[in-house]
Design an enzyme around this catalytic site. Structure first.
Site, short mmCIF file in Angstrom:
data_model
loop_
_atom_site.label_atom_id
_atom_site.label_comp_id
_atom_site.label_asym_id
_atom_site.label_seq_id
_atom_site.Cartn_x
_atom_site.Cartn_y
_atom_site.Cartn_z
CD GLN A 170 -2.82 -1.21 2.40
OE1 GLN A 170 -2.60 -0.48 3.38
NE2 GLN A 170 -3.80 -2.10 2.39
CG ASP A 331 -4.04 -9.61 3.41
OD1 ASP A 331 -3.66 -8.93 4.39
OD2 ASP A 331 -4.26 -9.11 2.29
NE ARG A 362 -6.51 -9.52 9.42
CZ ARG A 362 -6.50 -9.18 8.14
NH1 ARG A 362 -5.41 -9.37 7.43
NH2 ARG A 362 -7.57 -8.68 7.57
NE ARG A 406 -7.72 -10.56 4.06
CZ ARG A 406 -8.30 -10.69 2.86
NH1 ARG A 406 -9.00 -11.78 2.58
NH2 ARG A 406 -8.20 -9.75 1.94
#
Ligand code: S3P
Length: 461
Positions: A170, A331, A362, A406
């Site tokens: 990104q 991811d 996460r 996710r």
């Protein structure tokens, strides 16, 4: 808040093409909006994150419509042709949408305001604000460089050479997109290469991009360099979006950890800087075959067949994933953790610092969720170690997915393979990347249904 409960299921079987690649879909809309003429996109992911980018590009002047046959048409404004939006651009949950668009507007002489949902407003934007400020843009952001923020684009942008301090596609993409409306050569140097969808698409739209490996300097840091010649005319083109490997990952792991399953996944993107998970699953001795390698729209694709072993012994063994592998599967750690929880032996994943600043923390979400589901897991700041159950884990947990699609999908998959159901609260966030995930899984054999469970933190209050 909606909750979904995933009950232990029989085998999942079927042939499926998962929805279009999210990273490529965002980029197709942005590049199409900056090109001259009409770009046609097929296979675009029609999920909340991507639709938010489409809406933002419309506010910046692009015409974006969908034909009855599902093809998207984008009439671009040309580099330098963006108009100043008359409203705040709300990118919802999408870090990719907001960070790439910050790059786009930073070198256009317009003022743009951005916001997002609770998760996005808590994510760090300094990583793009710093280089874009060097290029001449001015930012006013909430404390500690968070959204909402306003960017005043530069009237006289400057090209920069920027060494990214974190492995982030990104950040790289934001700088290259800013470089499009900047005279001269904009260069990004990465210590470890990250997904290169931006570079591939720049070439497809006619920009002049050179890639090279640069030798170590006095500070000892060499790297992977991407240089872009500024102010090209981007030419409209046709984009075919492959199936998203990050979405395919949920079904691949489901097919491996639910005994007796057999799933065929078609046209999955296998860009080597993106699809690292499939190699790791092979290292776990997964019954996974890859065939029909080809290329669509400048991106490599392949088909996969996965098969699950018999209950009590799914055949997967624990694995160590070293830090250098993390960018190519950044991811996929939530779903890989579910595979590790069902495998025989201990798995260890390293180099996970970036997981702390995704749609949720996460790393903590994996630790808390697996612990609640009866799996032994330990963590450091940037690594986790999971003691595999060698078969179905206990399950029987309610997990708040913390606005993270996710995390939600990973634990719903685990519920199907566990001894007792797993309930995920806040599951509406799945629509950011895969609307209809539960129905698709149920069509293959899952038992996922709405539940009236309250979020775990409220139950405990
Ligand atoms: C993305 C890059 C990755 C990834 C995200 C999509 C992209 O983020 O986690 O889901 O499309 O460029 P970082 O660049 O922050 O690693």
């Amino acid at each position: 808040m909606s909750a979904l409960q995933s009950d232990p299921s029989g085998p999942w079987k079927g042939t499926i093409r998962v929805p279009g690649d999210k990273s490529i879909s965002h980029r197709a809309l942005i590049f199409g909006g900056l090109a001259v003429g009409e770009t046609r996109v097929s296979g675009l992911l029609e999920a909340e994150d991507v639709l938010a980018t489409a809406d933002a590009m419309r506010a910046l002047g692009a015409e974006i419509t969908k034909d009855p046959d599902g093809t998207w048409r984008i009439i671009g404004v040309g580099i330098g042709g963006l108009v100043e939006p008359d409203r705040v651009l709300d990118l919802g949950n999408s870090g990719t949408g907001v960070r790439l668009l910050l790059g786009v507007v930073a070198t256009h002489p317009i003022t743009t305001m951005f916001t997002g949902d609770t998760s996005l407003c808590s994510r760090p934007m300094g990583r793009v604000i710093n280089p874009l400020t060097e290029m001449g843009a001015q930012f006013t952001a909430r404390g500690d460089n968070r959204l909402p923020l306003t960017v005043v684009g530069s009237h006289r942008p400057l090209p920069i050479t920027y060494r990214t301090p974190v492995p982030s596609a990104q950040v790289k993409s934001a700088i290259l997109l800013a470089g499009l409306n900047t005279p001269g050569i904009t260069q990004v140097i990465e210590a470890t290469p990250t997904r290169d969808h931006t570079e591939r698409m720049l070439v497809k739209f006619g920009a002049n991009v050179s890639i090279s490996e640069v030798a170590a300097e006095a500070d000892g840091a060499g790297g992977h360099s991407i240089s872009l010649v500024g102010q090209p005319e981007l030419k409209s083109t046709e984009v075919i979006v492959p199936a998203d490997p990050s979405s395919a990952a949920f079904l691949a792991v489901a097919g491996l950890i639910i005994p007796g399953s057999e799933l065929e996944l078609g046209n999955v993107g296998v860009n080597p800087l993106r699809a690292g998970l499939f190699g790791v699953l092979a290292d776990m001795d997964a019954d996974l075959t890859r065939s029909n390698e080809s290329e669509i729209g400048g991106e490599p694709v392949a088909d996969f067949i996965v098969r699950g072993g018999i209950r009590g012994g799914n055949g997967l063994k624990g694995v160590t994933v070293p830090a250098g592998h993390a960018p190519s599967m950044i991811d996929e750690f939530p779903i890989l953790a579910m595979a590790a929880a069902c495998a025989t032996g201990t798995s260890r994943f390293e180099g996970l610092a970036e997981l702390r600043i995704k749609e949720s923390d996460r790393l903590s979400a994996i630790v808390d969720g697996l612990t609640a589901a009866g799996v032994t897991i330990t963590a450091t700041d940037d690594s986790i170690e999971i003691k595999g159950c060698g078969g179905p884990p206990p399950g029987g947990a309610t997990i708040d997915c913390q606005h993270d699609h996710r995390i939600a999908m990973a634990f719903l998959v685990l519920g199907a393979a566990a001894k007792e159901p797993i309930t995920v609260t806040g599951a509406e966030t799945i629509a950011t990347s895969w609307p209809g995930f539960d129905e698709t899984c149920n069509g293959l054999g899952a038992r996922i249904a709405a539940s009236d469970a309250a979020p775990a933190n409220i139950q405990n209050a």
